[in-house]
Motif scaffolding. Structure first.
Motif, PDB file in Angstrom:
ATOM      1  N   ASN A  27      -3.916   3.086  -4.349  1.00 50.83           N
ATOM      2  CA  ASN A  27      -5.234   2.509  -4.072  1.00 50.83           C
ATOM      3  C   ASN A  27      -5.952   3.429  -3.089  1.00 50.83           C
ATOM      4  OD1 ASN A  27      -7.424   0.989  -3.039  1.00 50.83           O
ATOM      5  ND2 ASN A  27      -6.388  -0.929  -3.523  1.00 50.83           N
TER       6      ASN A  27
ATOM      7  N   ARG B 234      -6.842   2.688   5.856  1.00 53.78           N
ATOM      8  CA  ARG B 234      -5.748   2.204   6.699  1.00 53.78           C
ATOM      9  C   ARG B 234      -4.923   3.362   7.265  1.00 53.78           C
ATOM     10  NH1 ARG B 234      -4.259  -3.758   4.951  1.00 53.78           N
ATOM     11  NH2 ARG B 234      -5.856  -4.163   3.396  1.00 53.78           N
TER      12      ARG B 234
ATOM     13  N   GLU C  56     -12.151  -0.010   9.173  1.00 57.89           N
ATOM     14  CA  GLU C  56     -10.869  -0.570   9.589  1.00 57.89           C
ATOM     15  C   GLU C  56     -10.744  -0.545  11.120  1.00 57.89           C
ATOM     16  OE1 GLU C  56      -7.063  -2.143   7.982  1.00 57.89           O
ATOM     17  OE2 GLU C  56      -9.068  -1.812   7.187  1.00 57.89           O
TER      18      GLU C  56
ATOM     19  N   PHE D  76       0.831  -1.208   0.000  1.00 59.74           N
ATOM     20  CA  PHE D  76       0.000   0.000   0.000  1.00 59.74           C
ATOM     21  C   PHE D  76       0.865   1.257   0.000  1.00 59.74           C
ATOM     22  CE2 PHE D  76      -2.469  -3.388   2.066  1.00 59.74           C
ATOM     23  CZ  PHE D  76      -3.484  -3.500   1.132  1.00 59.74           C
TER      24      PHE D  76
ATOM     25  N   GLU E 273     -15.348   0.507  -2.809  1.00 60.04           N
ATOM     26  CA  GLU E 273     -14.323   1.535  -2.906  1.00 60.04           C
ATOM     27  C   GLU E 273     -14.935   2.923  -3.081  1.00 60.04           C
ATOM     28  OE1 GLU E 273     -10.511  -0.893  -4.705  1.00 60.04           O
ATOM     29  OE2 GLU E 273     -11.756   0.272  -6.091  1.00 60.04           O
TER      30      GLU E 273
ATOM     31  N   GLU F 131      -7.969   1.852   0.029  1.00 62.49           N
ATOM     32  CA  GLU F 131      -7.138   1.231   1.060  1.00 62.49           C
ATOM     33  C   GLU F 131      -6.282   2.258   1.796  1.00 62.49           C
ATOM     34  OE1 GLU F 131      -7.426  -1.696   2.096  1.00 62.49           O
ATOM     35  OE2 GLU F 131      -8.288  -2.913   0.487  1.00 62.49           O
TER      36      GLU F 131
END
Length: 596
Positions: free
Chosen positions: A178, A185, A585, A134, A251, A181
């Protein structure tokens, strides 16, 4: 013979000192005020391309002409958490023991990362190598910040905060970023740690804003829908980008919580504006899709085309539905938009995707959702398939039942959560597979155990001859299929948190301590099958007690799975659901309103 009274006390004292030394310094989860942790050495990615491009002064090609303003007058919301009674001395002792063991496993994985992949994204828990999955900004480090805080690992937190200074969110060696993500995160980890510490560490919000300003350029398209696999270097050198023709629903629809909270904390409306534009498009299209109330898994974000034919609440769709009640909470119920969207979606799920499973435990209403494909010529096709990612739904429905005052939905929340617990308990390793088929009941209310129906679901055709029965029995024996379950489509376990997530929510909502026992069983079985020298690894086959390992430990293992376990065995006021809303998350964001 002369007495040796003086020697005996000296000998006893010596052994007591040795015992005390062993006890104090061998406990892996205790940090003492005089201890000084060795600074980890950053691991260099020598294969990374050395770029001098930084996204600092990029101009907006499609500037926003009128900003959607953040609502600023939150209202109280209904209480979410159960009013727990004082626990007995035995219950407290058992709970604290379980909590300590979970914390010990977290430190085992954290130390593996710290020693072998510091400032990289992930450690490979079997080989001790590393991966940059990532963008190479230290995903495990940032994703784990609030877990360190919750577990009281202050020394480890100080090391992580110092390392955070070295992360530069204006550049990366990755050709594509991305967006989804990175936001859940990194931005989620930074904001969650900021909110838990009440802004004590300015660097957390500073880095969250630095990342937000970078990612904001991914929204600089003709219709302001983000390019989810963002070619960031084009933006850096002033070239245009466009949304993707094939964007998955999760997403696109799961950025609201992080960007809304960033606007609340910084006062800059651009982040909220960016995600609210997406919500407005989802709202407009929701009742115009092939299954009104649900969105297709795949969306053409470039043309804002929602005519896809496949529908699910699993992977590639899940967190969009999860964020509907959670965004309502973070906004302090200042708009009814998200409530309406959630109710439409849940009604459609109940009508089209929700099924009771045939199991030998007839007393429990075991629920799963399926997948649907719209076929205009041959009729809709339902696949009675569940996967671990769908296990979030029990917790989400339970949370929404409280927030939106829909107590009747708690039965669904319990059935969905019990379904995932059943899937864990049914397997030889005590771990649920990544995805599997199940046997649907003919009716939701009455569902006796039906062995013939189970055999037919294994074969996917009626039993007509004796050889059909023998074939079904052979498949069951060879593939280790437990009663009621169909064949496993994917036998892996990827350290996923979703089942434990729903167990956490249902425990905090209902106060039912059987959920703590279920979580402990799940944890013990996971630990037994996944523990490695440098952490914990995904495994290939949950049917095999000595399964091969995949040498993969994603950051969510520390950010979500172990955090949920720790919170299940914590005091209920630790990250109370009446004070925080947890992101997809599991990052706790401070709520802007109290409860009724």
């Amino acid at each position: 013979m002369p007495s040796n009274r003086r020697g005996r006390p000296l000998t006893t004292a010596f052994f007591l000192l040795i015992a005390a030394y062993i006890f104090l310094f061998q406990l892996p989860f205790i940090h003492f005020p005089w201890s000084h942790l060795r600074k980890p050495i950053p691991v260099i990615n020598h294969d990374a391309r050395k770029d001098n491009i930084h996204l600092t002064d990029a101009r907006q090609i499609y500037p926003i002409k009128s900003t959607i303003e953040l609502p600023t007058s939150p209202s109280p919301l209904p209480r979410v958490q159960h009013e727990f009674e004082p626990e007995s001395r035995f219950e407290r002792k058992e709970r604290l023991h379980r909590q300590r063991v979970v914390k010990q496993e977290f430190l085992h994985a954290w130390n593996g990362y710290k020693d072998h992949a510091w400032l990289r994204d992930e450690v490979n828990p079997v080989s001790g190598k590393f991966e940059d999955s990532f963008s190479g900004w230290g995903a495990t480090l940032v994703d784990s910040l609030d877990t360190l805080i919750i577990m009281g690992l202050d020394d480890e937190l100080e090391l992580a905060l110092e390392a955070l200074e070295q992360i530069d969110f204006t550049t990366t060696f990755s050709s594509e970023v991305n967006v989804f993500e990175i936001i859940i995160r990194y931005m989620g980890g930074l904001i969650g740690a900021h909110d838990l510490t009440n802004g004590k560490y300015p660097i957390l919000l500073q880095k969250a804003q630095e990342l937000g300003d970078m990612i904001y350029h991914a929204f600089d398209t003709h219709n302001h829908m983000p390019q989810m696999r963002w070619k960031w270097s084009r933006s850096a050198i002033g070239q245009s980008i466009e949304p993707m023709r094939n964007t998955n629903l999760a997403e696109l629809g799961s950025l609201t919580l992080e960007f809304t909270r960033l606007t609340q904390l910084t006062g800059n409306p651009k982040y909220y504006d960016a995600v609210q534009r997406i919500t407005n498009e989802l709202d407009k299209s929701q009742m115009k899709t092939s299954i009104p109330g649900l969105w297709p898994v795949s969306i053409d974000a470039m043309r804002l085309d929602f005519t896809g034919s496949e529908f699910s609440i699993g992977g590639c769709a899940d967190s969009t539905y999860e964020y509907l009640p959670k965004e309502h909470i973070i906004l302090g119920a200042q708009t009814d938009q998200y409530e309406k969207m959630y109710i439409r979606a849940l009604d459609a799920i109940k009508h089209n995707l929700l099924f009771r499973a045939v199991t030998q435990d007839e007393e429990k209403k075991i629920l799963f959702t399926g997948d649907l494909k719209v076929d205009r010529r041959h009729g809709n096709i339902i696949q009675h398939s569940s996967d671990h990612l769908k296990c979030f739904l029990g917790g989400t429905v339970g949370l929404a039942a409280k927030i939106f005052n829909r107590p009747q939905d708690l039965t669904i929340a319990r059935g969905l959560t019990d379904g995932c617990i059943w899937a864990y308990d049914s397997m030889p390793t005590g771990i649920m597979p990544e995805s599997f088929l199940y046997t649907p009941c003919e009716e939701m209310d009455e569902c006796p155990w039906d062995e013939k129906r189970w055999y037919e679901s294994i074969l996917r055709q009626p039993l007509k001859q004796k050889k059909d029965l023998q074939e079904a029995q052979q498949i069951i024996a060879s593939e280790g299929v437990p009663p009621g379950m169909g064949t496993a489509q994917n036998t892996a376990y990827k350290l996923r948190p979703e089942a434990l997530e729903s167990v956490f929510y249902m425990y905090r909502i209902t106060g039912d301590k059987s959920y703590q026992d279920a979580a402990w069983r799940m944890f013990q079985n996971i630990e037994k099958s996944t523990r490695t020298k440098y952490g914990h690894s995904s495994i290939e086959d949950v049917r095999d007690p000595i399964s091969n390992m995949e040498d993969k430990m994603e950051s969510y293992w520390l950010a979500e799975t172990l955090k949920y376990l720790y919170l299940i065995f914590s005091e209920p006021d630790v990250v109370s659901l009446d004070e925080y809303v947890l992101s997809t998350e599991a990052h706790p964001f401070k709520r802007t309103s109290g409860f009724i």
